[in-house]
Write a protein that holds these residues in place. Structure first.
Motif, short mmCIF file in Angstrom:
data_model
loop_
_atom_site.label_atom_id
_atom_site.label_comp_id
_atom_site.label_asym_id
_atom_site.label_seq_id
_atom_site.Cartn_x
_atom_site.Cartn_y
_atom_site.Cartn_z
N PHE A 55 0.82 -1.21 0.00
CA PHE A 55 0.00 0.00 0.00
C PHE A 55 0.85 1.27 0.00
N THR A 56 0.27 2.32 -0.56
CA THR A 56 0.89 3.64 -0.51
C THR A 56 0.67 4.25 0.88
N ILE A 57 1.34 5.36 1.15
CA ILE A 57 1.17 6.05 2.43
C ILE A 57 -0.29 6.45 2.63
N GLU A 58 -0.92 6.96 1.56
CA GLU A 58 -2.32 7.37 1.66
C GLU A 58 -3.22 6.18 1.95
N GLU A 59 -2.95 5.06 1.28
CA GLU A 59 -3.77 3.86 1.49
C GLU A 59 -3.57 3.30 2.90
N LEU A 60 -2.35 3.36 3.41
CA LEU A 60 -2.10 2.90 4.77
C LEU A 60 -2.83 3.77 5.79
N HIS A 61 -2.94 5.06 5.50
CA HIS A 61 -3.68 5.95 6.39
C HIS A 61 -5.14 5.52 6.50
N ILE A 62 -5.75 5.20 5.37
CA ILE A 62 -7.14 4.72 5.39
C ILE A 62 -7.22 3.38 6.10
N ASN A 63 -6.24 2.52 5.85
CA ASN A 63 -6.22 1.22 6.54
C ASN A 63 -6.18 1.42 8.05
N GLN A 81 -6.66 -7.25 -5.04
CA GLN A 81 -5.84 -6.15 -4.54
C GLN A 81 -6.18 -4.85 -5.28
N THR A 82 -6.37 -4.95 -6.60
CA THR A 82 -6.74 -3.76 -7.39
C THR A 82 -8.08 -3.22 -6.92
N TRP A 83 -9.03 -4.12 -6.66
CA TRP A 83 -10.36 -3.70 -6.21
C TRP A 83 -10.28 -3.06 -4.82
N ILE A 84 -9.51 -3.65 -3.92
CA ILE A 84 -9.35 -3.10 -2.57
C ILE A 84 -8.78 -1.68 -2.65
N LYS A 85 -7.76 -1.49 -3.47
CA LYS A 85 -7.17 -0.17 -3.62
C LYS A 85 -8.18 0.83 -4.17
N GLY A 86 -9.09 0.36 -5.03
CA GLY A 86 -10.15 1.23 -5.53
C GLY A 86 -11.09 1.68 -4.42
N LEU A 87 -11.41 0.76 -3.50
CA LEU A 87 -12.24 1.12 -2.35
C LEU A 87 -11.55 2.17 -1.48
N LEU A 88 -10.25 1.99 -1.26
CA LEU A 88 -9.50 2.94 -0.44
C LEU A 88 -9.46 4.32 -1.09
N ARG A 89 -9.37 4.35 -2.42
CA ARG A 89 -9.40 5.64 -3.12
C ARG A 89 -10.75 6.33 -2.94
N LYS A 90 -11.82 5.56 -2.99
CA LYS A 90 -13.16 6.12 -2.79
C LYS A 90 -13.27 6.74 -1.39
N ILE A 91 -12.74 6.03 -0.40
CA ILE A 91 -12.79 6.53 0.97
C ILE A 91 -11.94 7.78 1.12
N ASP A 92 -10.74 7.75 0.51
CA ASP A 92 -9.84 8.90 0.57
C ASP A 92 -10.47 10.13 -0.07
N ALA A 93 -11.24 9.91 -1.13
CA ALA A 93 -11.88 11.03 -1.84
C ALA A 93 -12.94 11.73 -1.00
N LYS A 94 -13.44 11.05 0.03
CA LYS A 94 -14.43 11.65 0.90
C LYS A 94 -13.83 12.75 1.78
N GLY A 95 -12.52 12.69 1.96
CA GLY A 95 -11.84 13.72 2.75
C GLY A 95 -12.40 13.83 4.15
#
Length: 378
Positions: A170-178, A307-321
Motif C-alpha cells: 500500500f501507498t502512504i495514503e492507502e495505509l492511512h485509510i487502513n 488487490q486492485t479492487w481493494i485499492k479502488g475502495l481505499l481511493r473512494k474513501i480517501d476522496a471523501k476527505g
C-alpha cells in the motif's frame, strides 16, 4: 445476563452446525441452493480456481506429495503442516512476463516470482480481533434473544493460516485509510484485507473443522462489507454480495475441502453462508496438485484482481476527505452491550490498540509479522 463464558465452538447438547445456524452463519444451507444468488457465487468461485497452472515438474512432484501426505497424515498436526503442506505451497509461483523487447507481442515467457513481491503475507495461529464475528440482530424478539442467551458463545476465530496483503502493498495514503478502518481491514494483526483462511484438523471431526472455517469466513465477509460501506457502496442490495466473497480450506489428513463464504441479503436481514466449492482427495497425487492449483489461483486473485479492487475502495474513501466517518455497522458487536451474543474471549485473545478506528495512532504500522521459515507465501 450472566457473565460471558469461555468455551469452544461446541456446546452442551448443541451441535456446531445448529449453533451456527442460530447465529445466522449456516453451513451448506439447502434452501438457498435453489436461488440465483447461490448459483452466481458458485460460478464466480469455480471460475477463480479453474485457471490452468504452469508447472513443468508437475507430474514428478505429484508422486512426491502423494508419498508425503500418506506418510504424515497420522502424525501430529504440526508435523503434517511442516512436512507436507509447506513444501506443497512454497513461497513462489510461475507468472507470465514480457521480454521487454518492445515488439507488439513482446514474447511473453514464464518466470518464477515470489509471492511477497506482489504484496502477499500470511499469519500463523493469530487470533482475529475480538468482537469480529457478525452480531445477530434479534430485532426486539425477546424469545429469540432468550434462546441465544441460553447457550454458550461461539469462540473468536483463530485460524491456522490467514492470507492477506502486506503493509508494503500500500501507498502512504492507502495505509492511512487502513489505519482508520483498522478493526475491519486489520482483523488479523499485522496484515491487511484477509481473503483466505486455512484450518487443519487431523484429529478433529469435519463438522468442528468446518465450523472453524464458517466462523473465520463470516468474520472476514463482515469486515469486507464494512469497508465497502465506508466507501459509500450499498451493501444491502438483495441477493448475493459477490464483492465480499472469502475462501476457506478445511484440511484433514485425507481430504481438503474448499469453501466459499458469502453474505446473502434478503430485505433487512443478512445471513453469512458457507458452501463447499470443491473436495480434493489427499490420497492421490493428481488431486493434491489440483488442490495446490486452486489455492495458488486464489492467492493470485488476492494479489491481483482483488488487490486492485481493494485499492479502488481505499481511493473512494480517501476522496471523501473530511466527510469520511468510520462506520459502526450493526453487524459488529459491542463488548459492553448486554444484547451482544456471539463472541467470547479467551486468555490468548487480545484487541490491538489500533482497533479503535479514528482514534488509532500510527505507531502500530509496520509491526513485524512473525512467520515460520519457508511458511508458504510471504
Amino acid at each position: 445476563m450472566s457473565a460471558k463464558i469461555t468455551s469452544t465452538a461446541t456446546t452442551q447438547g448443541l451441535s456446531v452446525g445448529v449453533l451456527l445456524v442460530e447465529n445466522r452463519m449456516p453451513m451448506e444451507n439447502r434452501a438457498i441452493k435453489s436461488t440465483d444468488a447461490y448459483r452466481v457465487v458458485m460460478e464466480v468461485s469455480n471460475a477463480r480456481i479453474a485457471r490452468e497452472r504452469c508447472s513443468p515438474d508437475k507430474d514428478a512432484k505429484s508422486g512426491e506429495f502423494e508419498v508425503l501426505a500418506a506418510k504424515y497424515k497420522t502424525r501430529s498436526e504440526q508435523t503434517f503442516i511442516e512436512m507436507f503442506f509447506l513444501p506443497l505451497t512454497q513461497g513462489s509461483r510461475n507468472v507470465l512476463v514480457k521480454d521487454g523487447s518492445g515488439n507488439e507481442t513482446e514474447n511473453p515467457f514464464w518466470r518464477e516470482r515470489a509471492w511477497a513481491d506482489d504484496g502477499m503475507d500470511v499469519n500463523i495461529c493469530q487470533p482475529f480481533l475480538r468482537n469480529s464475528l457478525p452480531k445477530v440482530d434479534t430485532k426486539g424478539d425477546k424469545n429469540y434473544k432468550k434462546l441465544l442467551d441460553s447457550h454458550e458463545r461461539i469462540k473468536n476465530p483463530n485460524p491456522d493460516r490467514c492470507y492477506a496483503l502486506a503493509e508494503e502493498a500500500f501507498t502512504i495514503e492507502e495505509l492511512h485509510i487502513n489505519h482508520l478502518l483498522h478493526k475491519y481491514v486489520g482483523i488479523s494483526h499485522g496484515i491487511y484485507h484477509p481473503s483466505i483462511v486455512i484450518e487443519f484438523g487431523l484429529h478433529k471431526s469435519i463438522t468442528e473443522l468446518e465450523g472453524q472455517c464458517a466462523r473465520g469466513g463470516a468474520a472476514l465477509v463482515n469486515a469486507v462489507r464494512s469497508v465497502r460501506s465506508a466507501a459509500g457502496e450499498d451493501i444491502m442490495v438483495g441477493g448475493a454480495d459477490q464483492d465480499s466473497l472469502i475462501y476457506t480450506f478445511a484440511i484433514s489428513g485425507e481430504t481438503a475441502y474448499l469453501h466459499v463464504n458469502w453474505a446473502f441479503v434478503e430485505g433487512t436481514s443478512t445471513t453469512f453462508h458457507m458452501h463447499l466449492v470443491k473436495e480434493f482427495s489427499l490420497r492421490k497425487g493428481s488431486t493434491i496438485m489440483e488442490m495446490r492449483g486452486a489455492l495458488n489461483n486464489l492467492l493470485d486473485w488476492t494479489v491481483g484482481d482483488r488487490q486492485t479492487w481493494i485499492k479502488g475502495l481505499l481511493r473512494k474513501i480517501d476522496a471523501k476527505g473530511n466527510s469520511f466517518v468510520v462506520p459502526t455497522p450493526v453487524t459488529l458487536e459491542s463488548t459492553t452491550d448486554d444484547a451482544s451474543i456471539v463472541i467470547v474471549g479467551n486468555e490468548t485473545e487480545r484487541e490491538d490498540g489500533l482497533a479503535s478506528g479514528m482514534a488509532a495512532s500510527t505507531s502500530g504500522v509496520g509491526t513485524p509479522n512473525k512467520k515460520r521459515k519457508n511458511d508458504g507465501p510471504a
